[in-house]
Design a protein around this motif. Structure first.
Motif, PDB file in Angstrom:
ATOM      1  N   ALA A  14     -15.010 -32.754  -9.393  1.00  0.00           N
ATOM      2  CA  ALA A  14     -14.548 -33.670  -8.349  1.00  0.00           C
ATOM      3  C   ALA A  14     -13.294 -34.417  -8.797  1.00  0.00           C
ATOM      4  CB  ALA A  14     -15.652 -34.653  -7.993  1.00  0.00           C
ATOM      5  N   GLY A  53     -10.386 -32.003  -9.053  1.00  0.00           N
ATOM      6  CA  GLY A  53      -9.902 -31.645  -7.738  1.00  0.00           C
ATOM      7  C   GLY A  53      -8.928 -32.650  -7.144  1.00  0.00           C
ATOM      8  N   MET A  54      -8.915 -33.857  -7.670  1.00  0.00           N
ATOM      9  CA  MET A  54      -7.971 -34.866  -7.201  1.00  0.00           C
ATOM     10  C   MET A  54      -6.558 -34.608  -7.715  1.00  0.00           C
ATOM     11  SD  MET A  54     -10.257 -38.317  -7.609  1.00  0.00           S
ATOM     12  CE  MET A  54     -11.864 -38.464  -6.833  1.00  0.00           C
ATOM     13  N   ARG A  71      -8.369 -40.925 -13.846  1.00  0.00           N
ATOM     14  CA  ARG A  71      -7.584 -41.092 -12.628  1.00  0.00           C
ATOM     15  C   ARG A  71      -6.435 -42.077 -12.847  1.00  0.00           C
ATOM     16  NH1 ARG A  71      -6.222 -37.923  -9.940  1.00  0.00           N
ATOM     17  NH2 ARG A  71      -5.722 -39.318  -8.210  1.00  0.00           N
ATOM     18  N   SER A 106     -14.144 -41.033 -15.700  1.00  0.00           N
ATOM     19  CA  SER A 106     -13.502 -40.586 -14.456  1.00  0.00           C
ATOM     20  C   SER A 106     -12.459 -41.600 -14.007  1.00  0.00           C
ATOM     21  CB  SER A 106     -14.544 -40.394 -13.358  1.00  0.00           C
ATOM     22  OG  SER A 106     -15.469 -39.385 -13.706  1.00  0.00           O
ATOM     23  N   ALA A 111     -20.234 -30.753 -11.816  1.00  0.00           N
ATOM     24  CA  ALA A 111     -19.874 -31.077 -10.441  1.00  0.00           C
ATOM     25  C   ALA A 111     -19.026 -32.340 -10.376  1.00  0.00           C
ATOM     26  CB  ALA A 111     -21.132 -31.244  -9.594  1.00  0.00           C
ATOM     27  N   TYR A 112     -19.363 -33.328 -11.199  1.00  0.00           N
ATOM     28  CA  TYR A 112     -18.611 -34.587 -11.204  1.00  0.00           C
ATOM     29  C   TYR A 112     -17.243 -34.393 -11.863  1.00  0.00           C
ATOM     30  CZ  TYR A 112     -23.282 -36.324 -10.221  1.00  0.00           C
ATOM     31  OH  TYR A 112     -24.527 -36.514  -9.667  1.00  0.00           O
TER      32      TYR A 112
END
Length: 209
Positions: free
Chosen positions: A72, A75-76, A39, A35, A68-69
């Motif tokens: 997330a 979604g950014m 990013r 993650s 779910a992770y």
């Protein structure tokens, strides 16, 4: 200071890996390692460029699924996300290919998943991928690292640091400090006995084998 230095090193590493003549993507499992890299990759990409592709595996088994992770991070924004489901039946069809590629027997299910997600990336024309592999070794993410750390603090009589570290460990396991320390020392001692039983002698902290 350590946090800022690590952030700078990760940012420069991702920028270095982005220097390629082909699109650079990332594997996004939903864990902290992938993650964070995803990013950083998204933030370092020029706005006029296509969003970097990410590839993720999802599962029907709730115990393994990290949708779910993954969602997330997706979604950014800033990424072109691709999800692929991996079933146990399909994973079994990959065993022979993975064993042949590795040149040795499998050590776990994760190699099958990683092999498959690389196949998905290649099918989308992506041949350069950032991956979170190695972060546990670098940042002490395995329980073996915790055991060694606690043993070192105990034998060097760093009581304050030992008490503080045990507080973190106890909070994660919802146990008591002494109970956690005993468990980690037993695990370390068991590994030590196994190594000696194998006919090789190691120091307690020679954990790389």
């Amino acid at each position: 200071q350590a946090r800022d230095e690590l952030a700078g090193l990760l940012q420069s590493a991702v920028a270095y890996e982005r220097v390629a003549d082909v699109p650079v993507g990332s594997l996004l499992s939903g864990g902290l390692d992938s993650s964070l890299l995803t990013r950083l990759l998204a933030l370092s990409s020029p706005r006029e460029a296509k969003p970097p592709p990410t590839f993720s595996l999802v599962y029907d088994d709730p115990a393994m699924d990290e949708s779910a992770y993954i969602a997330a991070v997706r979604g950014m924004g800033g990424v072109d996300s691709h999800l692929q489901k991996l079933s146990p039946s399909h994973a079994w069809t990959l065993v022979d290919q993975v064993v042949e590629t590795q040149g040795e027997p499998l050590l776990g299910y994760d190699l099958l998943a990683q092999y498959h997600v690389y196949q998905v990336a290649r099918a989308h024309g992506v041949m350069v991928i950032l991956d979170g592999q190695g972060a546990d070794e670098l940042l002490g993410g395995y329980s073996l690292h915790t055991s060694a750390r606690l043993y070192d603090l105990l034998t060097s009589r760093q009581w304050h640091s030992l008490y503080t570290e045990l507080g973190y460990v106890a909070a994660l396991s919802r146990g008591r400090r002494l109970w956690c320390l005993a468990g980690h020392l037993r695990a370390l001692a068991s590994r030590h006995r196994l190594l000696r039983a194998g006919g090789r002698t190691y120091d307690w902290l020679d954990l790389q084998g």
